[in-house]
Design an enzyme around this catalytic site. Structure first.
Site, PDB file in Angstrom:
ATOM      1  N   SER A 196       0.855  -1.197   0.000  1.00  0.00           N
ATOM      2  CA  SER A 196       0.000   0.000   0.000  1.00  0.00           C
ATOM      3  C   SER A 196       0.891   1.248   0.000  1.00  0.00           C
ATOM      4  CB  SER A 196      -0.946  -0.056   1.209  1.00  0.00           C
ATOM      5  OG  SER A 196      -1.972   0.874   1.067  1.00  0.00           O
ATOM      6  N   ASP A 408      -8.557  -6.044  -4.846  1.00  0.00           N
ATOM      7  CA  ASP A 408      -8.194  -4.967  -3.927  1.00  0.00           C
ATOM      8  C   ASP A 408      -9.293  -3.905  -3.953  1.00  0.00           C
ATOM      9  OD1 ASP A 408      -7.067  -2.683  -2.718  1.00  0.00           O
ATOM     10  OD2 ASP A 408      -5.041  -3.284  -3.287  1.00  0.00           O
ATOM     11  N   HIS A 448      -6.866  -5.988  -0.316  1.00  0.00           N
ATOM     12  CA  HIS A 448      -5.836  -4.968  -0.159  1.00  0.00           C
ATOM     13  C   HIS A 448      -4.744  -5.480   0.777  1.00  0.00           C
ATOM     14  CE1 HIS A 448      -4.004  -1.101  -0.410  1.00  0.00           C
ATOM     15  NE2 HIS A 448      -4.077  -0.911   0.880  1.00  0.00           N
TER      16      HIS A 448
END
Ligand SMILES: *[C@@H]1O[C@H](CO)[C@@H](O)[C@H](O)[C@H]1NC(C)=O
Ligand SMILES: *[C@@H]1O[C@H](CO)[C@@H](O)[C@H](O)[C@H]1NC(C)=O
Ligand SMILES: *[C@@H]1O[C@H](CO)[C@@H](O)[C@H](O)[C@H]1NC(C)=O
Ligand SMILES: *[C@@H]1O[C@H](CO)[C@@H](O)[C@H](O)[C@H]1NC(C)=O
Ligand SMILES: *[C@@H]1O[C@H](CO)[C@@H](O)[C@H](O)[C@H]1NC(C)=O
Ligand SMILES: *[C@@H]1O[C@H](CO)[C@@H](O)[C@H](O)[C@H]1NC(C)=O
Ligand SMILES: *[C@@H]1O[C@H](CO)[C@@H](O)[C@H](O)[C@H]1NC(C)=O
Ligand SMILES: *[C@@H]1O[C@H](CO)[C@@H](O)[C@H](O)[C@H]1NC(C)=O
Ligand SMILES: *[C@@H]1O[C@H](CO)[C@@H](O)[C@H](O)[C@H]1NC(C)=O
Ligand SMILES: *[C@@H]1O[C@H](CO)[C@@H](O)[C@H](O)[C@H]1NC(C)=O
Length: 536
Positions: A196, A408, A448
């Site tokens: 991320s 995601d 994610h």
């Protein structure tokens, strides 16, 4: 007397210079402990204040009372005997980095840095625990401020500069220095593991600080960061607030999810609720339009159909250029709880208020293309992290493993191949040439950074480890590539029954290296990864 490997290493270096080497030789455990206790007073680190050093034994559930409450990490189980050193490093007169180094007694000679997430502000303790459990001298920072909000950027560009690149680089340089002083010898190879914002930080290092790492694992990168932040915010004007005619509640999004599967699940040859390559799914919600007497909890009004179709369309700027690709289909259920909620996405609100406009009254409900343009134009401290030239990484022989979950719900996986192609074009290298130092994997059934409906366990962090075999563990895979020249062709992911490690393995699947995609061969047990193949 037989010493553990770390002790041999340690003694080798310590005996030359230390009067207490004999004492160490008599009791390795005690010497590591006492060396750890006293090292805080002997470390010489530029711009740094050493808060403390303490020995922590394997199995300790380390309490973290000072950790900002918004980080929701009040404790961390430590998995190896280690020396924990906490420091503050000034980066300017108005900014600085809080960081920790976790130095395992059973050191392999390797160094590893973790990253951060979102707009935080939170030391990645799980990364410290994971790295140290595998013998890496591990480091992580608070990225220059505490907590999950971007409020600390307000009226202080130094803190923003730390967030954009400086905190991470400072942590790495300082962490390597502390590692060397502690063990008495420099690390052998250095690694990065992040996802991320952490994925963006990995690419920031590759682009601007190529000497920081020999191997980088970057998941779901938040690069094109300013544009991503615009995109994350653009859903509110599309959905409208909850209850408005354009809005879909969570239940309707799960109806959309089923419809996505109906239209696209067979594109990879097998209907299992997993899209191996979401990018080939040209989804529209047109067929969900309610007819006259329809049950309104299983179909959509025309306004809602328009909402869904806009969510699955790329975002363009007023001049027609692409701001950010569309959301990939398949992530509807999670995304409906995170970014289709009809209220401003917190990171978008904070980033525009405190990093772009320095105006706490900016209203994220009214975000528009002027804001997208401003964010991209201002691009503070080149936070976009979109340089396509990775020749410095290539030249020094470093390696990059880039991966992105195909469901995601926070950062669309369709932005990852866009960067890969950008590098390919910038450097004039075809995929087989990029393979020498940079590989990208599409990890299906993965949300994610972790979790998801499919084979999402690839060793990307604590809680996502099935095996330490490099074929099944991305951190061990980068080590194998850097140190043994063995580059991964696939990443084997594991699906645990009910996503519960103790419940056991439901299946494994070999995720393909871009631009190949995974396809069921049509023969054999689909739960057997040998029944799948990577195709053009
Ligand atoms: C080394 O010292 C520690 C702590 O004083 C003690 O618990 C341990 O039993 C000792 N080990 C050996 C091998 O003497
Ligand atoms: C951040 O948290 C650390 C650890 O509690 C503390 O030492 C430091 O002063 C805090 N920094 C700021 C800017 O609040
Ligand atoms: C120490 O901090 C100053 C800025 O405050 C910076 O210019 C200098 O490079 C830093 N030194 C090291 C060794 O990081
Ligand atoms: C130290 O690490 C090696 C492998 O790197 C492992 O075989 C050994 O069990 C570890 N020892 C301890 C005490 O953790
Ligand atoms: C904790 O984090 C929040 C949100 O980022 C921030 O507003 C607050 O000042 C932080 N508290 C401390 C003590 O640093
Ligand atoms: C999706 O749309 C593209 C562009 O129109 C087209 O080339 C492709 O064949 C379509 N894919 C499917 C599975 O329909
Ligand atoms: C309407 O659809 C929902 C969801 O599919 C279902 O749970 C519900 O029973 C349906 N209601 C009627 C009256 O058919
Ligand atoms: C960001 O968006 C602007 C339009 O606002 C566009 O011109 C630019 O190419 C985009 N940059 C990236 C890295 O996506
Ligand atoms: C976007 O909103 C701002 C402030 O609300 C306004 O000044 C600007 O003209 C708007 N831009 C467009 C393209 O509508
Ligand atoms: C996970 O699986 C184990 C073994 O089947 C079971 O005992 C445990 O309750 C499960 N945990 C959860 C959270 O479901």
């Amino acid at each position: 007397m037989v010493f553990p490997k770390w002790a041999q290493l340690f003694l080798l270096q310590a005996s030359a210079s230390s009067a207490s080497a004999l004492g160490r030789r008599q009791n390795g455990t005690e010497s590591f402990e006492s060396h750890c206790a006293s090292v805080a007073s002997t470390l010489q680190v530029p711009n740094a204040t050493v808060y403390f050093s303490e020995f922590v034994s394997a199995g300790t559930d380390l309490s973290l009372p000072e950790n900002n409450a918004t980080c929701t990490q009040p404790s961390q189980v430590v998995q190896a005997d280690l020396c924990r050193i906490a420091l503050y490093v000034a980066t300017s007169e108005r900014s600085g980095v809080n960081m920790e180094t976790w130095l395992p007694s059973n050191w392999t000679g390797r160094f590893m840095s973790g990253g951060n997430g979102g707009l935080n502000g939170c030391v990645d303790y799980p990364a410290l625990a994971y790295g140290s459990s595998l013998g890496f001298a591990s480091v992580a920072t608070n990225n220059g401020h505490n907590g999950t909000s971007g409020g600390a950027f307000y009226n202080n560009p130094e803190v923003l500069e730390d967030f954009a690149y400086r905190a991470m680089h400072t942590g790495v340089v300082t962490g390597k220095d502390v590692t060397e002083q502690f063990y008495g010898s420099a690390h052998s190879k250095s690694y990065y593991l992040g996802c991320s914002t952490g994925g963006r930080q990995g690419f920031k290092s590759a682009q601007d600080f190529p000497d920081d790492f020999d191997g980088i694992v970057a998941g779901a990168p938040a690069f094109a960061f300013a544009n991503l932040t615009s995109w994350s915010g653009h859903f509110v004007p599309i959905t409208g607030p909850p209850g408005s005619p354009t809005f879909l509640n969570n239940q309707l999004w799960s109806v959309v999810h089923e419809d996505v599967m109906k239209q696209c699940d067979l594109l990879d040859g097998y209907a299992d609720g997993i899209l191996e390559d979401a990018s080939i799914c040209n989804y529209t919600a047109n067929t969900l339009l309610c007819d006259a007497n329809a049950n309104s909890s299983s179909c959509l009004t025309q306004e809602q159909v328009n909402t869904v179709n806009q969510v699955f369309s790329p975002l363009y700027a007023s001049d027609g250029s692409l701001v950010y690709p569309r959301m990939q289909p398949g992530s509807e259920i999670v995304a409906s709880f995170v970014i289709y909620t009809g209220v401003p996405f917190p990171y978008t609100e904070d980033f525009f208020r405190y990093a772009i406009y320095n105006d706490p009254t900016w209203d994220a409900n009214k975000i528009n293309s002027t804001d997208y343009d401003n964010a991209a134009r201002i691009n503070p401290f080149n936070i976009q992290t979109w340089e396509g030239d990775l020749s410095a990484v290539q030249a020094r022989g470093s390696k990059i493993l880039h991966w992105h979950g195909q469901m995601d719900g926070i950062i669309s996986s369709e932005n990852s191949p866009r960067y890969y192609e950008h590098v390919s074009e910038t450097m004039g290298l075809a995929s087989d040439e990029l393979d020498e130092f940079y590989r990208y994997f599409r990890v299906s059934g993965t949300g994610h950074c972790s979790g998801g409906d499919g084979a999402s366990v690839i060793g990307q962090g604590l809680g996502s480890v099935e095996s330490l075999d490099p074929r099944e563990n991305i951190l061990m895979a980068i080590v194998d590539w850097v140190e043994n020249g063995v580059a991964p062709e696939t990443l084997v992911g594991t699906k645990w029954i009910n996503n519960n490690e103790t419940a056991g393995v439901e299946y494994k699947r070999a995720h393909c290296k871009y631009p190949l995609r995974n396809k069921y061969s049509g023969q054999g047990d689909p739960n057997d990864m040998e029944s799948w193949e990577c195709v053009e």
